[in-house]
Design a protein around this motif. Structure first.
Motif, PDB file in Angstrom:
ATOM      1  N   ASN A 152      -1.347  10.655  -8.715  1.00 13.81           N
ATOM      2  CA  ASN A 152      -1.878  10.892 -10.063  1.00 13.81           C
ATOM      3  C   ASN A 152      -1.540  12.280 -10.599  1.00 13.81           C
ATOM      4  N   LEU A 153      -0.936  13.115  -9.762  1.00 15.49           N
ATOM      5  CA  LEU A 153      -0.631  14.492 -10.143  1.00 15.49           C
ATOM      6  C   LEU A 153       0.736  14.555 -10.814  1.00 15.49           C
ATOM      7  N   SER A 154       0.841  15.287 -11.909  1.00  9.06           N
ATOM      8  CA  SER A 154       2.122  15.442 -12.606  1.00  9.06           C
ATOM      9  C   SER A 154       2.861  16.667 -12.092  1.00  9.06           C
ATOM     10  N   ASP A 155       4.188  16.616 -12.168  1.00  9.16           N
ATOM     11  CA  ASP A 155       4.987  17.804 -11.838  1.00  9.16           C
ATOM     12  C   ASP A 155       4.836  18.838 -12.944  1.00  9.16           C
ATOM     13  N   SER A 156       4.963  20.104 -12.571  1.00  5.22           N
ATOM     14  CA  SER A 156       4.903  21.185 -13.554  1.00  5.22           C
ATOM     15  C   SER A 156       6.181  21.201 -14.376  1.00  5.22           C
ATOM     16  N   GLN A 157       6.039  21.028 -15.708  1.00 10.81           N
ATOM     17  CA  GLN A 157       7.228  21.024 -16.567  1.00 10.81           C
ATOM     18  C   GLN A 157       7.843  22.410 -16.705  1.00 10.81           C
ATOM     19  N   THR A 158       7.040  23.459 -16.534  1.00 14.31           N
ATOM     20  CA  THR A 158       7.622  24.807 -16.586  1.00 14.31           C
ATOM     21  C   THR A 158       8.535  25.017 -15.394  1.00 14.31           C
ATOM     22  N   LEU A 159       8.069  24.603 -14.215  1.00 17.69           N
ATOM     23  CA  LEU A 159       8.903  24.739 -13.025  1.00 17.69           C
ATOM     24  C   LEU A 159      10.099  23.793 -13.089  1.00 17.69           C
ATOM     25  N   GLU A 160       9.902  22.618 -13.704  1.00 15.49           N
ATOM     26  CA  GLU A 160      10.986  21.650 -13.842  1.00 15.49           C
ATOM     27  C   GLU A 160      12.114  22.206 -14.711  1.00 15.49           C
ATOM     28  N   MET A 161      11.754  22.827 -15.847  1.00 13.24           N
ATOM     29  CA  MET A 161      12.778  23.401 -16.721  1.00 13.24           C
ATOM     30  C   MET A 161      13.464  24.586 -16.052  1.00 13.24           C
ATOM     31  N   ALA A 162      12.704  25.380 -15.308  1.00 15.74           N
ATOM     32  CA  ALA A 162      13.298  26.500 -14.594  1.00 15.74           C
ATOM     33  C   ALA A 162      14.297  26.003 -13.558  1.00 15.74           C
ATOM     34  N   GLN A 163      13.969  24.888 -12.881  1.00 18.34           N
ATOM     35  CA  GLN A 163      14.878  24.324 -11.884  1.00 18.34           C
ATOM     36  C   GLN A 163      16.145  23.774 -12.536  1.00 18.34           C
ATOM     37  N   LYS A 164      16.000  23.097 -13.679  1.00 16.77           N
ATOM     38  CA  LYS A 164      17.177  22.592 -14.391  1.00 16.77           C
ATOM     39  C   LYS A 164      18.083  23.741 -14.804  1.00 16.77           C
ATOM     40  N   GLU A 197      -4.056  19.309 -14.297  1.00  9.56           N
ATOM     41  CA  GLU A 197      -3.777  18.752 -12.976  1.00  9.56           C
ATOM     42  C   GLU A 197      -4.783  19.240 -11.936  1.00  9.56           C
ATOM     43  N   LEU A 198      -5.237  20.478 -12.052  1.00  8.35           N
ATOM     44  CA  LEU A 198      -6.229  20.991 -11.103  1.00  8.35           C
ATOM     45  C   LEU A 198      -7.573  20.283 -11.284  1.00  8.35           C
ATOM     46  N   VAL A 199      -7.929  19.992 -12.532  1.00  6.34           N
ATOM     47  CA  VAL A 199      -9.162  19.230 -12.773  1.00  6.34           C
ATOM     48  C   VAL A 199      -9.032  17.833 -12.184  1.00  6.34           C
ATOM     49  N   LYS A 200      -7.873  17.207 -12.381  1.00 13.24           N
ATOM     50  CA  LYS A 200      -7.642  15.875 -11.817  1.00 13.24           C
ATOM     51  C   LYS A 200      -7.691  15.916 -10.295  1.00 13.24           C
ATOM     52  N   LEU A 201      -7.140  16.972  -9.701  1.00 15.46           N
ATOM     53  CA  LEU A 201      -7.156  17.112  -8.247  1.00 15.46           C
ATOM     54  C   LEU A 201      -8.585  17.178  -7.722  1.00 15.46           C
ATOM     55  N   MET A 227       0.846  -1.202   0.000  1.00 18.18           N
ATOM     56  CA  MET A 227       0.000   0.000   0.000  1.00 18.18           C
ATOM     57  C   MET A 227       0.880   1.252   0.000  1.00 18.18           C
ATOM     58  N   SER A 228       0.547   2.190  -0.878  1.00 18.06           N
ATOM     59  CA  SER A 228       1.319   3.432  -0.946  1.00 18.06           C
ATOM     60  C   SER A 228       1.074   4.293   0.284  1.00 18.06           C
ATOM     61  N   LYS A 229       2.122   4.967   0.718  1.00 20.69           N
ATOM     62  CA  LYS A 229       1.984   5.899   1.829  1.00 20.69           C
ATOM     63  C   LYS A 229       1.314   7.202   1.409  1.00 20.69           C
ATOM     64  N   LEU A 230       1.282   7.440   0.097  1.00 23.39           N
ATOM     65  CA  LEU A 230       0.724   8.694  -0.417  1.00 23.39           C
ATOM     66  C   LEU A 230      -0.673   8.482  -0.983  1.00 23.39           C
ATOM     67  N   ALA A 231      -1.455   9.558  -0.950  1.00 20.44           N
ATOM     68  CA  ALA A 231      -2.812   9.513  -1.493  1.00 20.44           C
ATOM     69  C   ALA A 231      -2.777   9.439  -3.014  1.00 20.44           C
ATOM     70  N   ASP A 232      -3.790   8.805  -3.590  1.00 20.51           N
ATOM     71  CA  ASP A 232      -3.874   8.690  -5.044  1.00 20.51           C
ATOM     72  C   ASP A 232      -3.887  10.051  -5.717  1.00 20.51           C
ATOM     73  N   ARG A 233      -4.495  11.056  -5.054  1.00 21.65           N
ATOM     74  CA  ARG A 233      -4.585  12.368  -5.685  1.00 21.65           C
ATOM     75  C   ARG A 233      -3.200  12.973  -5.932  1.00 21.65           C
ATOM     76  N   ILE A 234      -2.234  12.620  -5.091  1.00 20.10           N
ATOM     77  CA  ILE A 234      -0.869  13.097  -5.288  1.00 20.10           C
ATOM     78  C   ILE A 234      -0.125  12.218  -6.282  1.00 20.10           C
TER      79      ILE A 234
END
Length: 397
Positions: A10-22, A130-134, A1-8
């Motif tokens: 199933n949520l994707s990371d923001s690719q805009t923030l990911e590229m900014a971090q890289k 992602e907000l709709v999925k949330l 059993m996962s320790k995290l909720a399905d809502r998390i």
């Protein structure tokens, strides 16, 4: 059993923030990276707004603010809608939040039940899906392409409507495409939606003041639409106040009350000092806004001219915001050394690692044939960035 909720999970990371971090990680290692991935004005917040923030500190705005926002700010927002958009709201229909993203989340979480559908034209801002999925809703994507300026038609929207459709999420001016729906186009969409009175319109207008073709027009201005539309806006883009984190929504009183209830159980009221600074922003007039918009327009024209010199890119003319969303199909399939460009993500990584320019893959916005390039950077950096891009693309065979 996962320790995290399905809502998390199933949520994707923001690719805009990911590229900014890289980009930041490479910079931290001494690499001269030009970051054209971030959706943020490069201007400083205007002085009159900063001074209002400083005064708010001296005036002891250091306590909790009311959940929906200070009356002073909500009244300033009411005046803004009346004076700029010819829309009449009462203060109770205005909710101030911690950025426009929270305003969107409040609306979707207040509206959408599990399994209900939200129509989203593509390309779309990364967080919409992602907000709709949330909210446990189902995103229903309506495709567009560069040939029609990345805008969808009423016919396409109608084909996406089902018995489960709860809302449609519109964004004009658009992130990532920079496209703007005209008054005529919005009136035609509104005419279609009159046949479906239970569908709520969520209109993201955060780039309202960065418009190169005329006055902003909101679908809420179409007769009969205001009563079923949540207008999302904020001070981040037009006033160069991204870090102040103030967004707001205007909506029918029943929906505003629901968002107020939700916000009261999550974040409560937004930052007190930032709210007072936002009052100054909304009352400061258009001079600062116009200067920034004029600079973005010059940069847009510069970027279009430089893109036209690089084989493989096909672009349209963005009429708002500060992004260009060129089609890169002509580059797919090429390679250089260890790099094989078989996708938008591989092209973005190639440009970051070889040209040291950060962009965002179009698949983050629902279109894998494009990349998003922000021109919210100084002209010197833009010239340097596109020189590097041109050289990197020339290596691909």
């Amino acid at each position: 059993m996962s320790k995290l909720a399905d809502r998390i999970l199933n949520l994707s990371d923001s690719q805009t923030l990911e590229m900014a971090q890289k980009s930041r990680d490479l910079k931290a290692n001494g690499v001269d990276v030009i970051n054209l991935s971030i959706g943020e004005p490069d201007f400083d917040t205007p002085s009159v707004i900063k001074e209002a923030g400083k005064k708010a500190i001296d005036d002891n705005y250091s306590h909790y603010s009311p959940v929906p926002g200070f009356n002073e700010l909500r009244n300033a927002i009411v005046d803004k809608f009346k004076n700029e958009n010819d829309l009449s709201y009462c203060m109770g229909e205005i909710i101030v939040s911690n950025g426009a993203k929270q305003s969107l989340a409040n609306v979707l979480l207040s509206l959408v039940n599990k399994g209900e559908e939200v129509i989203i034209p593509a390309p779309y801002w990364v967080s919409y899906i992602e907000l709709v999925k949330l909210a446990e809703g189902v995103p229903v994507i309506v495709e567009s392409c560069i040939d029609n300026d990345f805008k969808v038609t009423p016919k396409q929207i109608e084909q996406a409507i089902s018995a489960k459709t709860k809302a449609i999420l519109l964004n004009s001016p658009s992130n990532p495409s920079g496209s703007i729906y005209s008054k005529d186009e919005l009136e035609k969409i509104a005419k279609l939606l009159t046949k479906y009175p239970d569908i709520i319109i969520i209109s993201d207008e955060i780039y309202e003041h960065i418009n190169y073709v005329g006055e902003h027009f909101s679908i809420a201005q179409v007769p009969g639409m205001k009563e079923r539309t949540a207008v999302i806006n904020g001070v981040s883009k037009g006033y160069a106040m991204t870090g102040w984190r103030i967004g707001y929504m205007a909506a029918p009183i029943w929906l505003a009350k629901a968002c107020n209830k939700l916000q009261g159980q999550t974040t409560s009221g937004a930052n007190s000092v930032a709210q007072i600074a936002s009052v100054a922003a909304l009352k400061s007039g258009k001079e600062e806004i116009s200067c920034m918009k004029d600079a973005f327009l010059r940069r847009r024209d510069l970027v279009m001219a430089m893109l036209d010199e690089i084989p493989g890119f096909v672009r349209n003319v963005p009429t708002g915001a500060f992004y260009i969303f060129p089609n890169i199909s002509g580059i797919i399939g090429k390679s250089y050394g260890k790099y094989s460009i078989n996708s938008d993500k591989e092209l973005a990584l190639y440009l970051l690692e070889t040209a040291h320019v950060a962009v965002v893959p179009g698949s983050a916005f629902g279109n894998n044939e494009c990349i998003r390039i922000s021109f919210a950077a100084c002209e010197e950096d833009l010239k340097k960035a596109f020189f590097r891009i041109k050289e990197a693309i020339a290596l691909l065979k």
